[in-house]
Design a protein around this motif. Structure first.
Motif, PDB file in Angstrom:
ATOM      1  N   THR A 205       0.771  -1.349   0.318  1.00  0.00           N
ATOM      2  CA  THR A 205      -0.103  -0.052   0.308  1.00  0.00           C
ATOM      3  C   THR A 205       0.796   1.260  -0.427  1.00  0.00           C
ATOM      4  N   GLY A 206       0.497   2.087  -0.867  1.00  0.00           N
ATOM      5  CA  GLY A 206       0.688   3.564  -0.727  1.00  0.00           C
ATOM      6  C   GLY A 206       1.348   4.205   0.496  1.00  0.00           C
ATOM      7  N   GLN A 207       2.754   4.233   0.935  1.00  0.00           N
ATOM      8  CA  GLN A 207       3.664   5.111   2.169  1.00  0.00           C
ATOM      9  C   GLN A 207       2.646   5.982   1.873  1.00  0.00           C
ATOM     10  N   SER A 208       2.612   6.922   1.210  1.00  0.00           N
ATOM     11  CA  SER A 208       2.163   8.596   1.038  1.00  0.00           C
ATOM     12  C   SER A 208       0.663   8.216   2.362  1.00  0.00           C
ATOM     13  N   THR A 209      -0.595   7.665   2.485  1.00  0.00           N
ATOM     14  CA  THR A 209      -1.338   7.207   2.994  1.00  0.00           C
ATOM     15  C   THR A 209      -1.786   6.819   4.269  1.00  0.00           C
ATOM     16  N   ASN A 210       0.098   6.438   5.262  1.00  0.00           N
ATOM     17  CA  ASN A 210       0.386   5.637   6.329  1.00  0.00           C
ATOM     18  C   ASN A 210       1.541   6.121   6.939  1.00  0.00           C
ATOM     19  N   GLY A 211       1.232   6.906   7.953  1.00  0.00           N
ATOM     20  CA  GLY A 211       2.331   6.716   8.455  1.00  0.00           C
ATOM     21  C   GLY A 211       2.841   5.655   9.729  1.00  0.00           C
ATOM     22  N   ASN A 212       1.989   4.882   9.633  1.00  0.00           N
ATOM     23  CA  ASN A 212       2.910   3.223  10.443  1.00  0.00           C
ATOM     24  C   ASN A 212       3.232   2.118   9.550  1.00  0.00           C
ATOM     25  N   ALA A 213       3.258   2.490   8.692  1.00  0.00           N
ATOM     26  CA  ALA A 213       3.809   1.482   7.725  1.00  0.00           C
ATOM     27  C   ALA A 213       5.607   0.938   8.112  1.00  0.00           C
TER      28      ALA A 213
END
Length: 286
Positions: free
Chosen positions: A34-42
């Protein structure tokens, strides 16, 4: 009540009306990220640790071990180098890797050293079983994939009756494995099942007595074992958690052990399915 409802929805193959729809899966290999830009917890790092089955990686005294076979990821392990034990094994099940093309490995040694991370077999002679975390029966698609499930890094010490290997017993861990495998193979219910399993070895959370005992040789015996499942079918995702106290248990009904992923995270201290975008993760896990 919520546990029994969740178990009925899953084990009965019925999906709740509040299913969250995400982008469609990216094919049979299950290697969706999934896109890292929408997930600060990845997770940050290699493409492996960004796969959906991975929980948030710990930062201290850990090594991530990724086993590949037949051109695909077989399973991955987070190993605690200080405790000489694993936190979890995560893997995926989908149509092409769920087929039973071979038989269970019976070789010598029965539990080989992991070539990626050789370690001492602390379980042998302890009175506990070598409990598979990624089960042998989940990886019968090829001899290589099945063989890898017997590596010591994929093992946790388990009571025989809990594990299901004692004569005349079908332990709850075995009952859970059979139920999860049946779900994963039902094409009318599941395209891909993302799975993370492990034992509590004092890694955080609100559970008390996360370690059952520590043996004289340093063997850490988990006080509980957990299962986190993320299911996708026709682009729709939902998730369920299971938590079992490590004790003699032959229960066949899993509803009493079911909970939301949010609840499982609070109890165990792990952050499951962290590579989902945050807005979707929050809804699915609640």
């Amino acid at each position: 009540m919520i546990g029994k409802l969740l178990a009925r929805l899953w084990l009965g193959g019925v999906i709740a009306a509040s299913v969250v729809t995400l982008a469609a899966c990216s094919g049979d290999d299950g290697g969706e990220t999934t896109g890292q830009s929408t997930n600060g917890n990845a997770n940050l790092g290699s493409a492996y640790v960004k796969r959906l089955e991975f929980p948030k990686l710990k930062t201290d005294n850990v090594k991530v071990i990724v086993h590949t076979a037949d051109g695909e990821v077989n399973y991955a392990v987070e190993w605690d180098t200080k405790l000489n034990s694993q936190h979890w094994t995560c893997y995926e099940m989908y149509d092409s890797n769920s087929k039973a093309n071979t038989t269970r490995y019976y070789g010598d040694p029965q539990y080989p050293q992991d070539p990626l991370y050789p370690t001492t077999d602390l379980i042998r002679g302890s009175g506990y079983d070598h409990g598979h975390i990624c089960p042998s029966a989940d990886r019968l698609v090829s001899k290589e994939q099945n063989y890898q499930t017997f590596f010591l890094t994929n093992m946790q010490p388990q009571r025989s009756v809990f594990n299901g290997s004692a004569d005349g017993y079908s332990g709850i861990w075995l009952n859970m494995e059979n139920a999860v495998r049946n779900l994963a193979r039902r094409r009318s219910f599941c395209d891909t099942l993302y799975i993370c399993k492990g034992g509590t070895i004092g890694s955080g959370g609100t559970l008390t007595n996360q370690i059952l005992e520590t043996r004289y040789n340093g063997l850490v015996v988990p006080g509980y074992f957990f299962v986190a499942l993320l299911r996708v079918y026709n682009g729709q995702y939902n998730a369920i958690g299971l938590l079992f106290k490590h004790e003699d248990n032959t229960d066949t009904y899993l509803g009493d052990y079911a909970m939301s992923i949010d609840q499982l995270e609070v109890l165990t201290g792990f952050d499951f399915f962290c590579n989902l975008p945050d807005n979707r993760e929050n809804v699915i896990e609640s």
